[in-house]
Design a protein around this motif. Sequence first.
Motif, PDB file in Angstrom:
ATOM      1  N   UNK A   1     -23.641 -23.036   1.759  1.00 58.79           N
ATOM      2  CA  UNK A   1     -24.982 -23.576   1.825  1.00 58.79           C
ATOM      3  C   UNK A   1     -24.917 -25.007   1.388  1.00 58.79           C
ATOM      4  N   UNK A   2     -24.013 -25.397   0.512  1.00 66.88           N
ATOM      5  CA  UNK A   2     -24.067 -26.586  -0.336  1.00 66.88           C
ATOM      6  C   UNK A   2     -23.638 -27.755   1.011  1.00 66.88           C
ATOM      7  N   UNK A   3     -24.243 -28.755   1.673  1.00 67.38           N
ATOM      8  CA  UNK A   3     -23.502 -29.217   2.420  1.00 67.38           C
ATOM      9  C   UNK A   3     -23.774 -28.920   4.093  1.00 67.38           C
ATOM     10  N   UNK A   4     -24.501 -27.778   4.181  1.00 72.39           N
ATOM     11  CA  UNK A   4     -23.782 -27.245   5.305  1.00 72.39           C
ATOM     12  C   UNK A   4     -24.497 -27.708   6.489  1.00 72.39           C
ATOM     13  N   UNK A   5     -24.100 -28.149   7.554  1.00 72.11           N
ATOM     14  CA  UNK A   5     -24.580 -28.902   8.712  1.00 72.11           C
ATOM     15  C   UNK A   5     -24.826 -28.651  10.289  1.00 72.11           C
ATOM     16  N   UNK A   6     -25.584 -28.850  10.953  1.00 70.67           N
ATOM     17  CA  UNK A   6     -25.923 -28.239  11.525  1.00 70.67           C
ATOM     18  C   UNK A   6     -25.142 -26.992  12.855  1.00 70.67           C
ATOM     19  N   UNK A   7     -24.049 -27.672  13.069  1.00 69.76           N
ATOM     20  CA  UNK A   7     -23.138 -26.665  13.909  1.00 69.76           C
ATOM     21  C   UNK A   7     -23.078 -25.472  12.605  1.00 69.76           C
ATOM     22  N   UNK A   8     -23.466 -25.747  11.652  1.00 67.16           N
ATOM     23  CA  UNK A   8     -23.026 -23.829  11.309  1.00 67.16           C
ATOM     24  C   UNK A   8     -21.693 -24.028   9.771  1.00 67.16           C
ATOM     25  N   UNK A   9     -21.008 -25.758   9.219  1.00 70.93           N
ATOM     26  CA  UNK A   9     -19.845 -25.765   9.378  1.00 70.93           C
ATOM     27  C   UNK A   9     -20.546 -26.615   8.310  1.00 70.93           C
ATOM     28  N   UNK A  10     -19.537 -27.270   7.434  1.00 74.39           N
ATOM     29  CA  UNK A  10     -19.954 -27.164   5.584  1.00 74.39           C
ATOM     30  C   UNK A  10     -19.462 -29.410   6.062  1.00 74.39           C
ATOM     31  N   UNK A  11     -20.176 -30.284   5.178  1.00 69.64           N
ATOM     32  CA  UNK A  11     -19.355 -31.665   4.800  1.00 69.64           C
ATOM     33  C   UNK A  11     -19.789 -32.485   3.367  1.00 69.64           C
ATOM     34  N   UNK A  12     -18.996 -32.057   2.957  1.00 76.52           N
ATOM     35  CA  UNK A  12     -19.111 -31.953   1.084  1.00 76.52           C
ATOM     36  C   UNK A  12     -18.028 -32.897   0.973  1.00 76.52           C
ATOM     37  N   UNK A  13     -17.965 -33.966   1.216  1.00 71.13           N
ATOM     38  CA  UNK A  13     -16.881 -34.985   0.724  1.00 71.13           C
ATOM     39  C   UNK A  13     -16.946 -35.250  -0.923  1.00 71.13           C
ATOM     40  N   UNK A  14     -15.790 -35.831  -1.057  1.00 63.70           N
ATOM     41  CA  UNK A  14     -15.349 -35.360  -2.722  1.00 63.70           C
ATOM     42  C   UNK A  14     -16.089 -36.931  -3.334  1.00 63.70           C
ATOM     43  N   UNK A  15     -17.362 -35.948  -4.638  1.00 64.89           N
ATOM     44  CA  UNK A  15     -16.666 -36.475  -5.377  1.00 64.89           C
ATOM     45  C   UNK A  15     -18.541 -37.453  -4.872  1.00 64.89           C
ATOM     46  N   UNK A  16     -19.376 -36.920  -3.580  1.00 64.56           N
ATOM     47  CA  UNK A  16     -20.730 -37.085  -3.373  1.00 64.56           C
ATOM     48  C   UNK A  16     -21.856 -36.150  -4.133  1.00 64.56           C
ATOM     49  N   UNK A  17     -23.114 -36.096  -4.336  1.00 63.24           N
ATOM     50  CA  UNK A  17     -23.514 -35.788  -5.383  1.00 63.24           C
ATOM     51  C   UNK A  17     -23.634 -33.941  -4.109  1.00 63.24           C
ATOM     52  N   UNK A  18     -23.433 -34.202  -2.770  1.00 61.23           N
ATOM     53  CA  UNK A  18     -23.398 -32.662  -2.808  1.00 61.23           C
ATOM     54  C   UNK A  18     -21.844 -31.601  -3.549  1.00 61.23           C
ATOM     55  N   UNK A  19     -21.335 -32.908  -3.781  1.00 58.64           N
ATOM     56  CA  UNK A  19     -19.542 -32.182  -4.183  1.00 58.64           C
ATOM     57  C   UNK A  19     -19.996 -31.617  -6.033  1.00 58.64           C
ATOM     58  N   UNK A  20     -21.123 -32.474  -6.373  1.00 61.81           N
ATOM     59  CA  UNK A  20     -21.853 -32.443  -8.009  1.00 61.81           C
ATOM     60  C   UNK A  20     -21.899 -30.622  -7.964  1.00 61.81           C
ATOM     61  N   UNK A  21     -22.919 -30.520  -6.654  1.00 68.71           N
ATOM     62  CA  UNK A  21     -23.507 -29.721  -6.951  1.00 68.71           C
ATOM     63  C   UNK A  21     -22.568 -28.047  -6.775  1.00 68.71           C
ATOM     64  N   UNK A  22     -21.648 -28.596  -5.762  1.00 68.57           N
ATOM     65  CA  UNK A  22     -20.709 -27.303  -5.362  1.00 68.57           C
ATOM     66  C   UNK A  22     -19.969 -27.577  -6.972  1.00 68.57           C
TER      67      UNK A  22
END
Lengths: 408, 408
Positions: A16-37
Amino acid sequence: SINGDRLWDSLMEMAKIGKTAKDGVCRLALTDLDRESRDLFIKWCKAESCTIRIDKMGNIFARREGRNPDLPPVVMGSHLDSQPTGGKYDGVYGVLSGLEVIRALNEAKYETEAPLEVVCWTNEEGSRFAPAMVASGVFAKVFDLEYGHSRADVDGKTMGEELKRIGYLGDDEATIDAHPMGAYFEAHIEQGPILEDEGKDIGIVTDAQGQRWYEIKFTGVEAHAGPTPMKTRKDALLGAARVVDLVNRIGLDRSPLACATVGMMQIHPNSRNVIPGEVFFTVDFRHPDDAVLADMDKALREGVEKIASEIGLKTEFEQIFYYAPVPFDKTCVDAVRNAVEIGGYSAREIVSGAGHDACYLAQVTPTAMIFIPCVDGISHNEIEEVHKHWSDAGGQVLLHAVLAKADE
Amino acid sequence: SINGDRLWDSLMEMAKIGKTAKDGVCRLALTDLDRESRDLFIKWCKAESCTIRIDKMGNIFARREGRNPDLPPVVMGSHLDSQPTGGKYDGVYGVLSGLEVIRALNEAKYETEAPLEVVCWTNEEGSRFAPAMVASGVFAKVFDLEYGHSRADVDGKTMGEELKRIGYLGDDEATIDAHPMGAYFEAHIEQGPILEDEGKDIGIVTDAQGQRWYEIKFTGVEAHAGPTPMKTRKDALLGAARVVDLVNRIGLDRSPLACATVGMMQIHPNSRNVIPGEVFFTVDFRHPDDAVLADMDKALREGVEKIASEIGLKTEFEQIFYYAPVPFDKTCVDAVRNAVEIGGYSAREIVSGAGHDACYLAQVTPTAMIFIPCVDGISHNEIEEVHKHWSDAGGQVLLHAVLAKADE
Ligand SMILES: NC(=O)NCCC(=O)O
Ligand SMILES: NC(=O)NCCC(=O)O
């Protein structure tokens, strides 16, 4: 036994963290989303009474104590960062199957002789910060800390700055010397089509391909697309296009084992009616035989020079990343093979096409990998998919391989 | 006589707005910098007692009354927007040499029979908003207002919104019907090497090349650069690269008159270790003979289809812009030729390689163009340069051509 449903639920929760429209994931290294994960991973580990250690490259180690705390730990893990259009399993599967092993052992109140650890390595993908596997590379002393901290993204932000910004610049020394391991096991999706094609549940990874990554910049002369005669042009994009075709031929000529890819290209000024004056692009070569990899390197260097001189382009050419093909540790691979037999899974030996943190760890500690298939062999794509029974099998094999080493 | 120093000073003053590190100009259409340049132009025009009119496409008309206000005005002009890496003269020269004609006539207290106007057309470059010359195209009824307002940049911002935002969405109808012209003259740099090579100060522009612009999108399958075998790949960038080479051959095969360029390319996801799944790119074709242009179109369509089917790519293909080669008005071209003789300049007839607002105006009013050389034929480049005596000559020729028409 591991609990396959619990592992699957955790995979879906993390996705769910960084979920994309096509049900994938965009969670690039050291972004806020990376922190969440990372935060979620640590929360789960603490719930299992693990102690947490974060090192100077932001690598996270969650430890479950063994009967003999003086033994070096048996470590499982992988990474939580993803490609810009990544999937739910690449990396995450190795981290969360490690966590599931700990959950299962806690539930069974099973104490291992050696301590166990689950590790999450920083920036494995190499997408936001090149090269790939930079933090496990520092840990394995392939790179120094200064190199690791100074890797920059396209906006010039460095890994050191971004680690600090998201609160994951730890105090711990980021090298194997400070933290010896008994063994390292990484479970991962295959990211290729072989296991699924052959109907196998598990890949016993014996080796990983060697890699060479390059950065190339062509400089020509930007000029008006209308009144500039074809014969006087110095079109940097024409040069880059010919290298894309060359790279493809270098790969095809050494098929089926070789892989050769141009994945990234930046065109300047990128305007419809301007002949491009500058093009930056990358090349990614892979082969299980180091001699062939060297031969591909030669073909690229000669081809790029020829193309540039035909068009009249200035060239900047740099190999930014290289490692030789990696053989994994025989005793660890045997532990995986035995674990497959215990579980009664269908399996085959396989060579990893992708680079993994395990490739660097293999240089400093006994290491092996466990592959599970992925649907249609597709990865680095939002539609990356895994069948649940594959996920169950991989977790189970990881459990038994780790136990064999930890209780040895 | 025009005052060449004053014209030059105004060119240098205008070049400060959007000045780049390499002494060029980046002043994309309808940005805040475009607004600044418009404001300055209007300030200068008002200082010459001109009345200002702004139409629904943001085109600015500055009027100097004639002895007979009922006669349709003789109009001079060009554009103030630039390429991302543009120069100080492309477009600006036509606007400010028109202003200099008015300043010179005011100074000489010379009254023309017909009114004179200087026009600044919106978004000539077609770089931020494709296609080029969209606002003069609306004025010449090639496009309707709705089409003009709905052109969008890469961020999805439309010309209508951006005109409003910078305060240049005028009330006036943006068509020639509402504002008939007696004649239209556009002075411009050649943007090619011919005049300088032959040592001529002035180009008497008889025709402009025809153009076709295309947008192409290839969709393949993005996948991991490591474990994905060469033979099963559907690499969208490989397809695009082959089209770049094809486009170059289409141009070279019809050299020296044809021009063929891929200027813009966007790669998705643009990550080093991912086989590109999607590539969007543009093609720009030019030729003075409409039949050859049609033949280039055919070669492109056939080639793109072949390349896409070889690799297994899905193709979206659209011709987004077309105009046939443009012959300029004989009487206006003669007025330029006579003005060259009055000034005693060295000159030759020339075909414009670039598109200009004059190409659309020519469809609805008697039109001609005056070219001055630019150093090394380089334009759409920050190093675009002009010698001052060329600038002087062009302004002088514009003055006499306009007077001939206005007092006719
Ligand atoms: N497993 C994986 O996707 N690693 C990224 C580095 C590589 O491109 O091999
Ligand atoms: N003059 C000029 O640069 N026009 C832009 C449109 C074109 O590319 O021809």
